[in-house]
Structures are given as C-alpha cells and as structure tokens.
Design an enzyme around this catalytic site. Structure first.
Site: not given
Ligand code: CTP
Length: 403
Positions: A211-214, A278
């Site tokens: 995943t990502n930091r959104s 994101a």
C-alpha cells in the site's frame, strides 16, 4: 465564504434533558461558523442550564417565555420562525416531541416549529425505554412524516447508567446535517460528483499487502466541500480512517481493480470524477493463497504487474476529469504531462517531498493547472479550502460545457 452555515439565521430549541450541556457546544460551533443563533429554551431545560450560558455565546437574547412583553418573541411570536433558515431542536425530549406531534404552540420552541416554513432538524435524547415506548415512536414517525429530519438518537451509556438507544448524536453529526441542508441549493446542485480517496491495497498473501501513505484526508475534504455546495457526492474509498461526511455515500474498495470497477459503475451517470486516491500502479503478479513462509531463505522476490490506470481509461467526453499529480521533482512539467497522457480537464499538482503538507496532514499546498495550461498556485491552506478551490474551477468548466 465556503461554509454554508456562514451568515445564516439558525434557531436552536433546547428542551429539558441532561444532554442540554451538549447544546452549548453545538451553539458555540454554529456561532464560530458565522451563524446568528436564536436560542429558545423550554421550561424544563431551565432546570439543567441557564439562559446566560447561551446568551453569552450567541450575544443575543434567549427566548424562554412567549408572553414576556420585553422579549422579541413576546412582541412578535413568529419573529424567530420567519427569520430562521433552519430550526434545530437539540436535545429533543420525549415530552417536547409529543408536544410538537400534537401541534402545541404555547412556548417559544413549539410556536417557532409550528410557524416556520424552513427545514426542521430534531435530535432526540432520552432514556432508552422512553425512546422505545410506542408513544414516543408514534410521535417520531408523525414528525418524520411531516418532513422534519430526525437525527439519532445513538446507542451508548445513558444518564440512568444503563446502555441503550437514547443518546444525543455528536455535535459533528448535527453540524454535518445542517451544512448539508444549508448547502443543498449551492452551485453544484443536481451534479453527481465521484471522488476517490485513500490508498489501495494490493494483496501479496492472506496476511500481507502493498500500500502507500495516503490517509484519505484530501478526498474526504473535497467530498465535504462538494456536499456543502449541493452536489450528490459519492466517495469511492480505499481503506482509510476517515469519518464519512453526513450526506455523502461511500463505496468501500480494497484494490486498484476494485476501485476501477466501482468508479466505472458510479461514473455512468456522474458529471465529475475527482481522483484524489493514491492508486497502486503495481500489484503482485501472483497472490499466494497461503501465508508465505521464510523456510530459511534470506530474500523474497515479488514479481509485480501493472494495475489499470483508472483515470486514463475514463472518457472525457462523458465526464469532467480531475486528477492529482503526486510529484517529488519537476512538479509542473510532470503534472502537465499527466494532463495530456490521462486527457484531463484539471490537475492538482502536489509536492510530496515537502514536510508538513500532503500525506496525513490537514493542510496542503497545491498548484492547479487546467487543460489550457493556466496555472494557479495556491497558498498553504486546509484540505477543505483546497477542495473548494478545485470545485470553483470544476463549477466554471461545467458552466462552460453547457454553453
Ligand atoms: N491514477 C489512476 N490510476 C492509477 C494511477 C493513478 O487513476 N493506476 C490517478 C491518481 O488518482 C491521480 C492521477 O492518476 O489522480 C495521477 O496519479 P500519480 O500517482 O501522480 O501518477 P501516476 O499516473 O501513477 O504516474 P507516476 O507514478 O509515474 O508519476
């Protein structure tokens, strides 16, 4: 001003429940948002709080008696009803709702509800058994049928010490309904806006994902702004911790593929798509059905394959397309390239390398670039305000398209 509460006349009726103290918080927030608030207290509510509490927050007289010749309501008993853009009863006791259901008009609160042609919000608060009693339920149904909006009550600990349904809803919920109603005639009325938010998750095995930091904050803030301007607002949400704004609809998704399906579905009859999510560009080529074990190995190679580009695949002839460009260098050039490659109407370019803005922050600093190459650099501001700046341009483009 972008808050639909700003400049409005709001009447708040307070009836006799221990939840009266929460009305102080509600009224304070309404005043802070720029509303002129007229408070009307029932006789029973005077046993819990004093008129002074409200008068000092609102800087206005508090109505407690319909027959006081020195009060505004004593001189003209429908003055508050006529002036108010909305009437909120919080807390609304079983007794007050029974009196409203019967059409009583012998105190400022009931007379105002009977005489107003503005929307009425009723926020019940009482003991759980009193709430579930058929008498109360019948009264609530009657009031709802008359077109009043009933909000709550919520489940939780009650004044009796018991748990049950009877708690006054949170102030934020009442404010959300108020903004939603006050903004319903805004410039985006009759427009359906789909907003993506959060960061997608791409499964590796049953316990791991990429995943990502959104945080989802940007997308949810835009959604709140769109709701406040009268749009039918749908959030297509990848996993996040944000609270759904009242009056919006959320479709939860996990992966980029799920998000694409939900967005394509919602966009069939939508006017605008704003892609604040994101979206993971890559996903594991193979998803293991069982947990991947170390089995003595020191490395793990995961093969990735491309996810669909959701925004690029949507047709600009059928929907107005707004994208975000998360960039760490050559911000403007890269954002302009994305307008072309994804065929966008508008892009919000975001410098993700700067501390204190962007991911998980309440503020952001973005540059808006439209299809014609017009650049608008915005100051550091709240994500809600940024949402409004984006929607200002969306509103203009929609009007141009209709010409
Ligand atoms: N986006 C999308 N589908 C993807 C990737 C991105 O719809 N698979 C959308 C994003 O929601 C955003 C815009 O496209 O509105 C640009 O996303 P961004 O991550 O900045 O760029 P990418 O297109 O992923 O390109 P790159 O990572 O190479 O910068």
């Amino acid at each position: 001003m972008t808050d639909p509460i700003y400049g409005k006349s709001i009447a708040v009726g307070v009836s006799g429940s221990i939840a009266c103290y929460k009305a102080i918080d509600l009224i304070s927030k309404l005043v802070q948002a720029g509303a002129a608030v007229d408070v009307m207290m029932t006789k029973a509510s005077l046993q819990f709080v004093t008129p002074n509490s409200f008068a000092s927050i609102t800087n206005r007289p508090v109505s407690t008696n319909l027959f006081d010749p020195n009060s505004e309501i004593g001189i003209n008993h429908v003055s508050i009803a006529e002036r108010s853009d909305i009437v909120i009863i919080a807390p609304a006791t079983a007794q007050t709702m029974a009196r409203l259901a019967l059409g009583f008009s012998d105190d400022p609160l009931t007379a105002t509800v009977l005489a107003t042609s503005s929307p009425v919000l009723i926020c019940p608060a009482m003991d759980g058994n009193m709430y579930s009693n058929p008498a109360t339920q019948e009264n609530i149904n009657k009031l709802a049928k008359r077109g009043y909006t009933i909000i709550g009550p919520e489940e939780g600990r009650l004044a009796s010490g018991l748990f049950g349904k009877g708690r006054l809803v949170e102030t934020s919920t009442i404010l959300g309904h108020t903004r939603s109603i006050m903004g319903s005639d805004g410039d985006l009325k009759n427009k359906k806006i789909v907003i993506s938010a959060g960061g997608t998750q791409e499964k590796i095995d049953p316990v791991r994902f990429i995943t990502n930091r959104s945080s989802g904050k940007m997308g949810y803030a835009i959604a709140e702004a769109a709701r406040n301007r009268g749009a039918e607002t749908i959030i297509v949400a990848a996993p996040n911790m944000q609270i759904t704004p009242v009056g919006t609809r959320v479709k939860n998704v996990i992966s980029a593929e799920d998000m694409k399906n939900a967005i394509v579905d919602e966009c069939i009859d939508a006017d605008v798509i704003i892609m604040a999510a994101a979206v993971a560009d890559w996903k594991p080529k193979f998803v293991s059905k069982s947990k991947f074990k170390k089995n003595g190995s020191q490395t793990w190679d995961i093969n990735l394959s491309r996810n669909p580009d959701i925004l690029a695949e949507l047709d600009r002839n059928t929907i107005l397309k707004v994208g975000f460009a998360a960039e760490s260098e050559n911000i403007l050039d890269n954002a302009i390239k994305k307008i072309r490659s994804k065929d966008l109407d508008l892009i919000a370019a975001n410098n993700i390398s700067k501390e204190g803005i962007g991911f998980n922050s309440d503020n952001n600093k973005i540059t808006l670039i439209n299809r014609e190459g017009v650049v608008q650099e915005l100051e550091l501001m709240s994500k809600y305000e940024i949402g409004n700046r984006i929607l200002d341009q969306v509103s203009d483009i929609l009007s141009d398209r209709q010409k």
